[in-house]
Design a protein around this motif. Structure first.
Motif, PDB file in Angstrom:
ATOM      1  N   TYR A  18     -18.804  20.157  29.838  1.00 33.29           N
ATOM      2  CA  TYR A  18     -17.558  20.193  29.167  1.00 33.29           C
ATOM      3  C   TYR A  18     -16.833  19.195  29.646  1.00 33.29           C
ATOM      4  CZ  TYR A  18     -18.880  24.507  26.283  1.00 33.29           C
ATOM      5  OH  TYR A  18     -19.340  25.219  25.424  1.00 33.29           O
ATOM      6  N   LYS A  58     -10.447  26.526  23.606  1.00 30.80           N
ATOM      7  CA  LYS A  58     -10.948  25.213  23.718  1.00 30.80           C
ATOM      8  C   LYS A  58      -9.855  24.272  23.216  1.00 30.80           C
ATOM      9  CE  LYS A  58     -15.651  25.770  23.297  1.00 30.80           C
ATOM     10  NZ  LYS A  58     -17.176  25.793  22.369  1.00 30.80           N
ATOM     11  N   TYR A  87     -17.055  22.861  19.133  1.00 33.36           N
ATOM     12  CA  TYR A  87     -16.643  24.206  18.846  1.00 33.36           C
ATOM     13  C   TYR A  87     -17.356  25.390  18.777  1.00 33.36           C
ATOM     14  CZ  TYR A  87     -12.275  21.516  19.392  1.00 33.36           C
ATOM     15  OH  TYR A  87     -11.173  20.739  19.865  1.00 33.36           O
ATOM     16  N   TRP A 300     -14.614  25.311  29.608  1.00 32.17           N
ATOM     17  CA  TRP A 300     -13.921  23.931  29.419  1.00 32.17           C
ATOM     18  C   TRP A 300     -12.636  23.976  30.140  1.00 32.17           C
ATOM     19  CZ3 TRP A 300     -16.342  27.543  26.408  1.00 32.17           C
ATOM     20  CH2 TRP A 300     -15.588  28.777  26.083  1.00 32.17           C
TER      21      TRP A 300
END
Ligand SMILES: [Zn+2]
Length: 355
Positions: A18, A58, A87, A300
């Protein structure tokens, strides 16, 4: 405790990938902004909603535009294939799989209601294809309503293969529906799309694929969020069905009816109250609380939250419990019986027959 340790280790293992994705910048996740409506080609577009990812948190900002010509609402700019991958990652599968199977697995009554919607149109379909079946929980529940029906599932994730291994679907098709439709031509008495079209980059292509897969005399059953629900305005960005950035298209029921008619279908039923899922207030309170609280750990984030932030998060979520309980009671006891009359139903269902 070992579950928590296991989760912590999985998050740590995912973090470098990420980090690399985010370091490369988020511009490649969004396509150029459209200047015309993807449904009717009108240029009269206006901004309807700006929001963020309220489910996974995110990074990124997302905009929904509304068309003054036809009422279609769509994500603009839309996610690119790379953006969709980024996503969706760890939402339904991977890290998110256990949480989502808890969410979807325990909804038998809702799934049975969806199958029962077909009974007055075809009481005993032989073959049924569920498009966007995920892990196949609808098909598993629908067998209780239609024991003589063969249920096949289609999805582009490996969830559909899990569904076949677990016996929830008879046959699994993995891939994009429009690509698979030619080999499925005229094979199905029923094709269903439950909360699927709004995820599609091109709903019209999916509808044409459905016309191919439904046999003459068979039915197409569609359920999608209703952008004309009053909740959409009342709750604004906290309305769960906006579900950014996953939901790309929101069709008013009239638009979808007309498009199905243009494709040669006869719309035989339109249901609102029956498709309503009574969670709007609960979800809105939860999304707002979760947004206000310090973040839970996620791959993330640059680093895991410290002890103080974790304690603050727990404390804030606990203070929200009375509001969550109140919202649940209102959803189920006050709003549900009146959802159609108050035009609060958050989804609608269309059944169309191919002549
Ligand atoms: Zn339009």
């Amino acid at each position: 405790m070992s579950d928590a340790r296991d989760r912590k280790a999985r998050i740590a293992a995912l973090r470098p990938a990420y980090r690399a994705d985010l370091a490369a910048g988020g511009d490649r996740f969004l396509a150029p902004r459209r200047t015309t409506c993807p449904w009717c080609a009108s240029t009269r577009l206006s901004r309807r909603l700006c929001t963020t990812d309220l489910l996974q948190h995110k990074p990124g900002r997302f905009t929904l535009d509304a068309c003054a010509g036809c009422g279609h609402i769509f994500q603009n700019p839309q996610l690119t294939p790379e953006g969709l991958e980024f996503y969706y990652r760890d939402f339904y599968d991977g890290l998110g799989e256990q949480r989502m199977s808890g969410t979807f697995g325990g909804r038998d009554a809702m799934y049975r209601g969806r199958a029962e919607a077909m009974l007055s149109h075809d009481p005993a379909p032989k073959t049924w294809l569920d498009v966007g079946t995920g892990h196949g929980h609808f098909c598993a529940a629908a067998r209780g309503v239609l024991p003589g029906t063969a249920f096949d599932g289609l999805d582009f994730t490996d969830g559909v293969e899990v569904a076949a291994r677990e016996g929830r679907v008879d046959h699994a098709y993995r891939g994009a529906f429009p690509d698979l439709a030619p080999e499925l031509a005229a094979r199905y008495d029923v094709v269903s799309m439950f909360h699927y079209l709004e995820h599609s980059t091109d709903p019209d292509r999916e509808l044409r694929a459905a016309r191919e897969a439904v046999r003459p005399g068979g039915h197409l059953l569609i359920e999608v969020p209703d952008p004309e629900s009053r909740y959409a305005r009342l709750l604004g960005r906290w309305w769960l069905p906006w579900l950014q950035p996953q939901h790309l298209h929101f069709m008013p029921a009239g638009n979808l009816r007309r498009r199905l008619t243009d494709l040669g279908f006869t719309v035989v039923a339109e249901q609102h109250a029956e498709a309503h899922d009574p969670v709007d207030l609960l979800a809105a309170v939860w999304l707002a609380l979760d947004h206000a609280a310090p973040r839970d750990d996620a791959p993330w984030l640059p680093e895991p939250p410290g002890a103080l932030r974790r304690a603050l998060r727990t404390a804030l979520l606990l203070t929200g419990v009375p509001a969550l309980v109140t919202a649940t009671l209102l959803d189920r006891l006050a709003v549900r019986p009146l959802s159609h009359r108050l035009r609060l139903s958050n989804a609608y269902r269309l059944i169309a027959r191919r002549p």
